[in-house]
Design a protein around this motif. Structure first.
Motif, short mmCIF file in Angstrom:
data_model
loop_
_atom_site.label_atom_id
_atom_site.label_comp_id
_atom_site.label_asym_id
_atom_site.label_seq_id
_atom_site.Cartn_x
_atom_site.Cartn_y
_atom_site.Cartn_z
N UNK A 348 0.83 -1.21 0.00
CA UNK A 348 0.00 0.00 0.00
C UNK A 348 0.86 1.25 0.00
N UNK A 349 1.91 1.26 0.81
CA UNK A 349 2.82 2.40 0.84
C UNK A 349 3.46 2.59 -0.53
N UNK A 350 3.79 1.47 -1.19
CA UNK A 350 4.37 1.55 -2.53
C UNK A 350 3.44 2.18 -3.54
N UNK A 351 2.12 1.97 -3.39
CA UNK A 351 1.15 2.60 -4.29
C UNK A 351 1.20 4.12 -4.16
N UNK A 352 1.33 4.62 -2.95
CA UNK A 352 1.41 6.07 -2.74
C UNK A 352 2.71 6.60 -3.33
N UNK A 353 3.79 5.90 -3.07
CA UNK A 353 5.09 6.33 -3.61
C UNK A 353 5.05 6.39 -5.13
N UNK A 354 4.49 5.36 -5.76
CA UNK A 354 4.41 5.34 -7.22
C UNK A 354 3.56 6.48 -7.76
N UNK A 355 2.45 6.77 -7.08
CA UNK A 355 1.57 7.85 -7.53
C UNK A 355 2.22 9.21 -7.33
N UNK A 356 2.92 9.38 -6.21
CA UNK A 356 3.62 10.65 -5.97
C UNK A 356 4.72 10.87 -7.00
N UNK A 357 5.38 9.79 -7.37
CA UNK A 357 6.43 9.91 -8.40
C UNK A 357 5.80 10.30 -9.75
N UNK A 358 4.65 9.71 -10.06
CA UNK A 358 3.95 10.06 -11.30
C UNK A 358 3.53 11.52 -11.29
N UNK A 359 3.07 12.01 -10.15
CA UNK A 359 2.68 13.42 -10.02
C UNK A 359 3.87 14.33 -10.32
N UNK A 360 5.02 13.97 -9.81
CA UNK A 360 6.21 14.80 -10.04
C UNK A 360 6.70 14.67 -11.48
N UNK A 361 6.63 13.48 -12.03
CA UNK A 361 7.03 13.32 -13.42
C UNK A 361 6.15 14.13 -14.37
N UNK A 362 4.88 14.28 -14.00
CA UNK A 362 3.95 15.06 -14.81
C UNK A 362 3.97 16.55 -14.45
N UNK A 363 4.83 16.91 -13.49
CA UNK A 363 4.99 18.32 -13.07
C UNK A 363 3.64 18.95 -12.65
N UNK A 364 2.87 18.22 -11.84
CA UNK A 364 1.57 18.73 -11.39
C UNK A 364 1.80 19.65 -10.19
#
Length: 539
Positions: A348-364
Motif C-alpha cells: 500500500x505504501x508503494x502505491x502512494x510512492x508510485x503515484x507521488x512519483x507520477x505526479x512529479x514526473x507530470x509536473x503537477x
C-alpha cells in the motif's frame, strides 16, 4: 497588547532571543518575544505564568473529532472495561435494558487479540444481548466490528451476498456471515439515506440529528483543548462532518483550528464544499483529500498479498487496484488538493510512492506553483528502502505511536517478528531524513500528545514488550518537534503554527514540566495547565 511573562519558553525549531521569558500578542498573533521587563512596559494585559513551561500549541494532523465525540457517547468495551467477550455481553446487556425501544445500541473499543478468547464477537454473541434491537460493537481500529443478526437481516446480508469492493463480511466455514464486518461493508450501518463511502474507506459516519452531532463534536473538542492541542487535521470528512463544523462555527463554538480532508468518494463535491463561506482558512480549512490504499493492521485488513504469517488464507485488502488508485490520486493533485492516504503495508505504501512519483514526473504543481503535499497516514510497516523514497519524494509520514503501544504484540503475531517489530520505525525515518508528524488518530487513541511522544520514545506495548531495536526509538526533542512543527508541515501551515515565532498565531500549551528533560515515564506525567488559541485562554 497582551503579554505573557515569567514563562519558560520551549520551541525547539527556532532560536529564541537570549533570556527570553515573555511573549507579546496583538490581534491573536505573536508580535514580540523578549524579556518580561521589556515587553511589560507596553502591555494592556499581563498574564504571569509564574515559571511554567510555554510550548507551541500541539498539532494533531490526523484525528476524527466527530467520530471521537460519538464514541464518547457509545458504550466503552475497551480493555479497561472488558477482558473477554462474556464481559462485553454483560456490559451491553445492562446498557440495553436501560435504552428506549427502537434506539440502536452502539459500543466501541474492543481489540480482539487483547480479549481472552483471541477472537471477535460474533452475531451469536451479540444476539445474546438483543435480537430485536440493532447492535453494533465497533473494533478499536474504527474499521469495522461486530453486529447482531438483526442488522444483517435488515440489509439482506446472507451467504450469497458478495463482499463489497474494499470491504468484507467475515464468514464461517460454511460461508455464512459471522456478524463481523469490515471497511466498505460498514455502509450497511448508515441506512438508505446515510453517507456511503463504498470502496473509498471505512464508514463510521453513522447518522444522528444535527444538534446531537454538534454536541458530540464539542465534547470531543474539549478533550483536544485540555491536552494542549490547538490545531487538528480531520482525516475523513463527509457532508456529515462538514455540516457539523459549519454549525459549530455559526454558534462561535470552534476553539481549535481545523483542516478538513474530504473523503475521496466526495471528490466530485469537494470544490463546492471548499468554496463554502464557512471556510475562512483561519479556523476552518478545506484543501485536502483523504484516500485509502489498504485496511487496518488492528483488524488484519492491511494488505499482505503473501498472506499473514498467523493466517496464510488472510491477505487483507486494497481499496483500489494500483491503476485506479493512481488515477484518483492524480485527479486530486491536478485539482490542487493536498493528499493524505491511509497506507500500512509495504504494498500500500508503494502505491502512494508510485503515484507521488507520477505526479512529479507530470509536473503537477497545482498549489500556488508547488506540488501538493503528499502524506502517508499511519505508514506503519514501510520497508527501509521505501523510507529513502519518502525522503526523495518529500512525502510526509503521519504516524500514531499509540498504535504500536496498543497493537504491537498483535501485529508481531500477525506478520511475524521481522516485519512486525518495525511497526512505526520513527528512528529509521530520522536516520533517512524522512519528514514525519505524530498524531492521535482519536478516537483510536486519546488526543494526549505526551502519551504519543512517550510511546515513540520507549516503543513499549501495553503488555510491556519492547518493539524492535533501539535505533527505531526517537528522543524527546524529536518527538516534540514531530507533534508541533511536524504536524504544521503536514497540514501545510508551517508559516502559521507549530512554533513560537513572531508573526505566527499565538497558540500555546502551558504545562508543568519541560518535556525536553523528560524520559518516557516523566513525559506521560506532564500536565497541561492552560491552553491558549490566538492568545485567548480556551482551557
Amino acid at each position: 497588547m497582551k503579554v505573557f511573562i515569567n514563562a519558560q519558553i520551549i520551541s525547539p525549531t527556532v532560536e529564541l532571543p537570549v533570556g527570553a521569558d515573555a511573549i507579546a500578542v496583538k490581534d491573536g498573533i505573536i508580535s514580540a518575544i523578549g524579556k518580561s521587563a521589556e515587553l511589560s512596559a507596553g502591555a494592556t494585559e499581563i498574564i504571569d505564568l509564574k515559571g511554567a513551561v510555554l510550548l507551541p500549541g500541539f498539532v494533531d494532523p490526523h484525528a476524527h473529532p466527530l467520530m471521537y465525540g460519538q464514541m464518547m457517547d457509545w458504550v466503552d468495551v475497551g480493555p479497561s472495561k472488558a477482558k473477554n467477550i462474556t464481559q462485553i455481553i454483560e456490559i451491553l446487556k445492562r446498557e440495553e435494558a436501560a435504552l428506549p425501544a427502537g434506539v440502536p445500541l452502539r459500543a466501541f473499543g474492543y481489540e480482539h487479540r487483547n480479549l481472552e478468547e483471541g477472537r471477535h464477537p460474533t452475531k451469536e454473541d451479540i444476539d445474546q444481548i438483543s435480537t430485536t434491537r440493532e447492535i453494533y460493537v465497533m473494533n478499536a481500529s474504527g474499521h469495522g466490528g461486530a453486529v447482531n443478526t438483526l442488522v444483517l437481516e435488515k440489509s439482506a446480508i446472507t451467504a450469497k451476498t458478495p463482499d463489497p469492493k474494499g470491504g468484507a463480511f467475515e464468514r464461517d466455514a460454511s460461508g455464512n456471515p459471522t456478524g463481523v464486518i469490515w471497511d466498505a461493508a460498514c455502509d450497511i450501518l448508515t441506512g438508505d439515506a446515510g453517507v456511503k463511502v463504498t470502496n473509498h474507506g471505512p464508514n463510521f459516519h453513522l447518522p444522528d440529528t444535527q444538534s446531537v452531532l454538534t454536541k458530540q463534536f464539542l465534547q470531543a473538542q474539549h478533550e483536544f483543548i485540555r491536552h494542549g492541542v490547538t490545531s487538528v487535521g480531520d482525516a475523513q470528512v463527509s457532508q456529515r462532518e462538514f455540516d457539523t463544523y459549519k454549525d459549530a462555527k455559526k454558534n462561535g463554538a470552534l476553539k481549535v483550528r481545523y483542516s478538513m480532508y474530504l473523503i475521496s468518494s466526495q471528490v466530485g463535491h469537494a470544490k463546492k464544499l471548499s468554496q463554502d463561506a464557512a471556510i475562512d482558512n483561519t479556523m476552518l480549512t478545506a484543501n485536502g483529500i483523504k484516500m485509502y490504499a489498504d485496511g487496518t493492521l488492528g483488524g488484519w485488513t492491511a494488505y499482505f498479498p503473501e498472506g499473514y504469517k498467523a493466517d496464510k488464507n488472510r491477505t487483507g485488502q486494497l481499496y483500489h487496484d494500483a491503476q485506479e488508485f493512481e488515477s484518483i490520486f492524480l485527479d486530486c493533485a491536478t485539482q490542487g488538493y493536498h493528499i493524505a492516504t491511509h497506507a500500512q503495508s509495504p504494498t500500500a505504501i508503494g502505491m502512494v510512492i508510485s503515484s507521488a512519483r507520477a505526479m512529479r514526473n507530470k509536473e503537477i504543481k497545482s498549489v500556488n506553483g508547488a506540488f501538493p503535499i503528499v502524506r502517508i497516514e499511519h505508514c506503519g510497516l514501510p520497508q527501509e528502502k521505501q523510507s529513502h523514497e519518502l525522503h526523495d519524494l518529500e512525502i510526509i509520514a503521519v504516524n500514531q505511536p499509540i498504535h504500536h503501544h496498543n497493537w504491537g504484540d498483535g501485529v508481531v503475531t500477525a506478520v511475524g517478528n521481522e516485519i512486525g517489530e518495525r511497526f512505526n520505525p520513527l528512528g529509521e525515518f530520522v536516520k533517512n531524513g524522512v519528514s514525519f508528524a505524530l498524531s492521535s488518530d482519536a478516537p483510536v487513541g486519546k488526543p494526549n500528545p505526551f502519551e504519543a511522544m512517550a510511546a515513540a520514545m520507549d516503543r513499549l506495548t501495553v503488555h510491556g514488550t519492547e518493539l524492535g531495536a533501539n535505533d527505531l526509538k526517537i528522543d524527546a526533542r524529536t518527538a516534540l518537534i514531530a507533534h508541533t512543527m511536524g504536524g504544521a508541515k503536514a497540514l501545510g501551515k508551517a508559516d502559521l503554527i507549530g512554533s513560537i515565532e513572531v508573526g505566527k498565531y499565538a497558540d500555546f500549551a502551558v504545562v508543568d514540566a519541560n518535556p525536553l528533560a523528560a524520559g518516557p515515564a516523566a513525559m506521560r506525567a506532564i500536565t497541561v495547565l492552560a491552553t491558549y488559541l490566538g492568545g485567548q485562554r480556551s482551557f
